[in-house]
Enzyme design. Sequence first.
Site, short mmCIF file in Angstrom:
data_model
loop_
_atom_site.label_atom_id
_atom_site.label_comp_id
_atom_site.label_asym_id
_atom_site.label_seq_id
_atom_site.Cartn_x
_atom_site.Cartn_y
_atom_site.Cartn_z
N HIS A 15 -1.21 -3.63 -4.59
CA HIS A 15 -0.95 -2.48 -4.36
C HIS A 15 -1.81 -1.45 -5.45
CE1 HIS A 15 1.10 1.59 -3.63
NE2 HIS A 15 0.92 1.52 -4.77
N CYS A 16 -2.91 -0.46 -4.96
CA CYS A 16 -3.80 -0.04 -5.60
C CYS A 16 -3.25 1.51 -6.19
CB CYS A 16 -5.02 0.23 -4.95
SG CYS A 16 -6.41 0.65 -5.98
#
Length: 359
Positions: free
Chosen positions: A109-110
């Site tokens: 997850h960025c």
Amino acid sequence: MAIVFKWPWLGIAIPSLLIASIQLCAHYLFYRDRADQTKLVILAALVWYSYYLAIYTSPGHPPNNYTVDKSQKPQKQWYKYCSKCKHYKPERTHHCKTCRRCILKMDHHCPWTMNCVGHENIPHFMRFLTWVLVAVSYTFSFLVRKLSSYYKNRNLPAYLVGKKELALVIVCTLLCVFILFTIGILFLRTLFNLISNETTIESWERERVHSQFYTEKFWTKVRANYQRIHGKPLPELTSWKTNYRELRRDSQIPPNFSYDDLVFPYDSGSTFQNLCMALGPVHLWLWPWGKPKENGIDFEKVSEDEDQLNLPWPPDGSNYDNDPSDETTVSSWINDLGETLDDFGVDLATEPYEAPKDI
Ligand SMILES: [Zn+2]
Ligand SMILES: [Zn+2]
């Protein structure tokens, strides 16, 4: 360590502000030097558009009615069940605790795109990093030329040197160095993973397997998994290397099998093919709408002849255990960079394998 913002929009505001500042400075300095700005405009447009696509393109989710084919013999994947989405997970899928959904071939997850990087948007993510590196390198080379001209003219009287412009050049150069360093590391890390057809999560998983490879606990689980899936004990394994380790007489560790003999089932063995599987055909790598080859649900694997263990990945069934005090389990293990599985955004509560009995 994972970055978590109190206000998640900061994750987009900070890089946007950085990119916009460098862009404005570069346009101003190009204008002052009467330099041609065409390339700068094109590169900036590519950066902004690829960033937009990395933020807004879905990473891919399993269909709601997704289920697994349990008639496959031997079993080709672990039958993972997501207790929050209430369906089975395709192989390589994880549930993201921020997006609150299952993500196909989840990479991480960025926080900087407020989006997961997964099967369908990893080409956009890589293009964004690429265009940032190209655009900032182009600006950086211009700034270095400016700085060297200042140096050559260092003996000029002080009133002939624009101090504000010099300060702007220095600040902008430092910003460029910072971006080239941080984005460069992220780009190289992701690229090296793609070269082996691994996600960042799988690369972490490989490090975990590597660190536990010569332990009794790991091989007890591998042997139990083999017995369950193939209905017979693990046969003798062979290696091109000699194991000089001293093993107990009743050891679970095979005497002739090294970590280098372990096969990552999604690695085709060809760098080019691996990159094509993640990023799509080569002529689409830089094309803004280029997509990956596979569907994110089924993946090509190496043949059974090449893989002696012939177990789904990871061979120890992820070593999931609810005991947080056990540092070898997937919920607690930490790699050399200090990263846990939780740092990539994975919802650990959905990680245990096997569906509940009534599913
Ligand atoms: Zn889920
Ligand atoms: Zn996410």
